[in-house]
Scaffold this active site. Structure first.
Site, short mmCIF file in Angstrom:
data_model
loop_
_atom_site.label_atom_id
_atom_site.label_comp_id
_atom_site.label_asym_id
_atom_site.label_seq_id
_atom_site.Cartn_x
_atom_site.Cartn_y
_atom_site.Cartn_z
NE ARG A 66 -1.65 -2.28 2.84
CZ ARG A 66 -1.76 -3.55 2.45
NH1 ARG A 66 -2.78 -3.91 1.75
NH2 ARG A 66 -0.84 -4.45 2.77
CB THR A 67 3.45 2.49 2.32
OG1 THR A 67 2.69 2.04 3.44
CG2 THR A 67 4.08 3.83 2.63
CE LYS A 96 27.81 -2.93 -4.74
NZ LYS A 96 28.18 -1.93 -5.75
NE ARG A 117 7.33 0.79 4.97
CZ ARG A 117 6.11 0.25 4.87
NH1 ARG A 117 5.97 -0.99 4.48
NH2 ARG A 117 5.04 0.96 5.18
CG HIS A 145 3.61 3.99 8.71
ND1 HIS A 145 3.70 4.87 7.64
CD2 HIS A 145 3.27 2.79 8.18
CE1 HIS A 145 3.42 4.21 6.53
NE2 HIS A 145 3.16 2.96 6.82
C1 NCD Z 1 1.88 -1.23 8.14
C2 NCD Z 1 3.34 -0.97 8.30
O1 NCD Z 1 4.13 -1.18 7.37
O2 NCD Z 1 3.70 -0.54 9.39
N1 NCD Z 1 1.48 -1.39 6.82
C3 NCD Z 1 1.15 -0.26 6.13
O3 NCD Z 1 1.97 0.57 5.86
N2 NCD Z 1 -0.14 -0.11 5.82
C4 NCD Z 1 1.31 -2.22 9.06
C5 NCD Z 1 1.93 -3.58 9.16
O4 NCD Z 1 2.86 -3.93 8.42
O5 NCD Z 1 1.45 -4.34 9.99
#
Ligand code: NCD
Length: 316
Positions: A66-67, A96, A117, A145
């Site tokens: 999703r993100t 590396k 991320r 997040h």
């Molecule tokens: C979440 C995350 O990556 O923290 N997912 C997301 O971004 N919707 C939740 C999860 O991984 O449980």
């Protein structure tokens, strides 16, 4: 001529609009972003060409569906373009041994903004120190997040009409779940909210968050089914398998709270069920048909909210 060639963006000292955690979001900025997101949802063509000529790098050292897709879709819908490293842990020079600071320093020279991320808490802040372009966190390990928390607020307001005087149950792995941690902080900014933190004793929300939830009433409990009848929002989360020391420790928690159609009977009619997704068994798919199941609508809202965030960070 020489001066022009050697001038670097770092020397221009324009303040960069980083979004590395929920603490960067004050009330005015939250309001601005939610309003802008609502505008994009209402009139999608209003996004046309807004980020034309701008280039976004999405750099993901942890898995994502999703993100990353919603950030990339958002950038395309704003008329911008995207460079993507969806498997940076293995496919970039991190494999590396390159530091996140060096990687971000270099990518800053290629793109106008970076969505990051990373598995380490604080990575987004470190990246912002090294960056010459805005850094937007897409999650830093079990830390935060922030854009998920924003889309969660957007969803609550759209579904229930307000962000205050709500009783919100956050359930599951509150120790490692960055979405619940960020959302708890943001909900504490609105008056009259009550947070019910529902977790097994070993997965309680850390004090770095609970110690800063001023202004909200907080209850902690392990009783999932018993908490449900009083909630306006049930925010269900996944047990974060990848954060445990051993598979055995994870197995001890797997399946601890499962939302079934049976349990849904205890949830008030006006209430909603949210989940950042992915789900791995903690919501029975039979619940999906219930109109109170808001999690797929919530995921969709990520598009509008991330359009608003990119527009704020990157528009000239
Ligand atoms: C979440 C995350 O990556 O923290 N997912 C997301 O971004 N919707 C939740 C999860 O991984 O449980």
């Amino acid at each position: 001529m020489r001066d022009t060639l050697t001038a670097s963006p770092a020397q221009t000292k324009v303040p960069l609009r980083h979004l590395t955690g929920p603490r960067a979001l004050d009330g005015a900025l939250i309001e601005h972003l939610l309003e802008r997101a609502a505008g994009f949802e209402l009139v999608p063509e209003s996004a046309d060409g807004r980020l034309q000529g701008r280039l976004l790098a999405t750099v993901f050292y942890e898995p994502s569906t999703r993100t990353r897709f919603s950030f990339e879709a958002a950038m395309h819908r704003l008329g911008g373009r995207v460079l993507s490293a969806e498997n940076a842990a293995r496919a970039s020079s991190a494999a590396k041994g390159e530091s996140i600071e060096d990687a971000i320093h270099v990518i800053s020279g290629y793109a106008d903004g970076i969505v990051l991320r990373h598995p380490e808490v604080g990575a987004a802040d470190r990246a912002a120190q090294a960056a010459q372009v805005p850094i937007i966190s897409a999650g830093d390990g079990p830390g935060h997040h922030p854009t998920q928390a924003l889309l969660d607020l957007y969803t609550i307001r759209k579904e229930l009409g307000r962000l205050d005087h709500l009783r919100v149950g956050l359930a599951g792995d509150l120790r490692n779940g960055r979405t619940a941690r960020s959302l708890a902080l943001l909900l504490s900014r609105f008056s009259g909210n009550q947070l019910v933190l529902i977790s097994p004793p070993g997965l309680r929300m850390n004090e770095d968050i609970t110690g800063s939830l001023e202004g909200v009433r907080v209850e902690e409990t392990g009783d999932f089914a018993g908490s449900i009848p009083s909630l306006d929002v049930l925010y269900q989360t996944r047990i974060q398998a990848e954060r445990f020391e051993s598979p055995e420790e994870y197995e001890g928690y797997r399946g601890v709270y499962v939302l079934t159609a049976e349990v849904m009977r205890r949830l008030p009619e006006h209430a909603i069920v949210m989940h950042p997704l992915p789900r791995v068994g903690e919501i029975d798919p039979l619940v999906d048909a219930d109109p109170r199941a808001a999690y797929f609508r919530q995921a969709r809202n990520g598009l509008w909210v991330r359009m608003a965030v990119l527009d704020w960070a990157l528009a000239r």
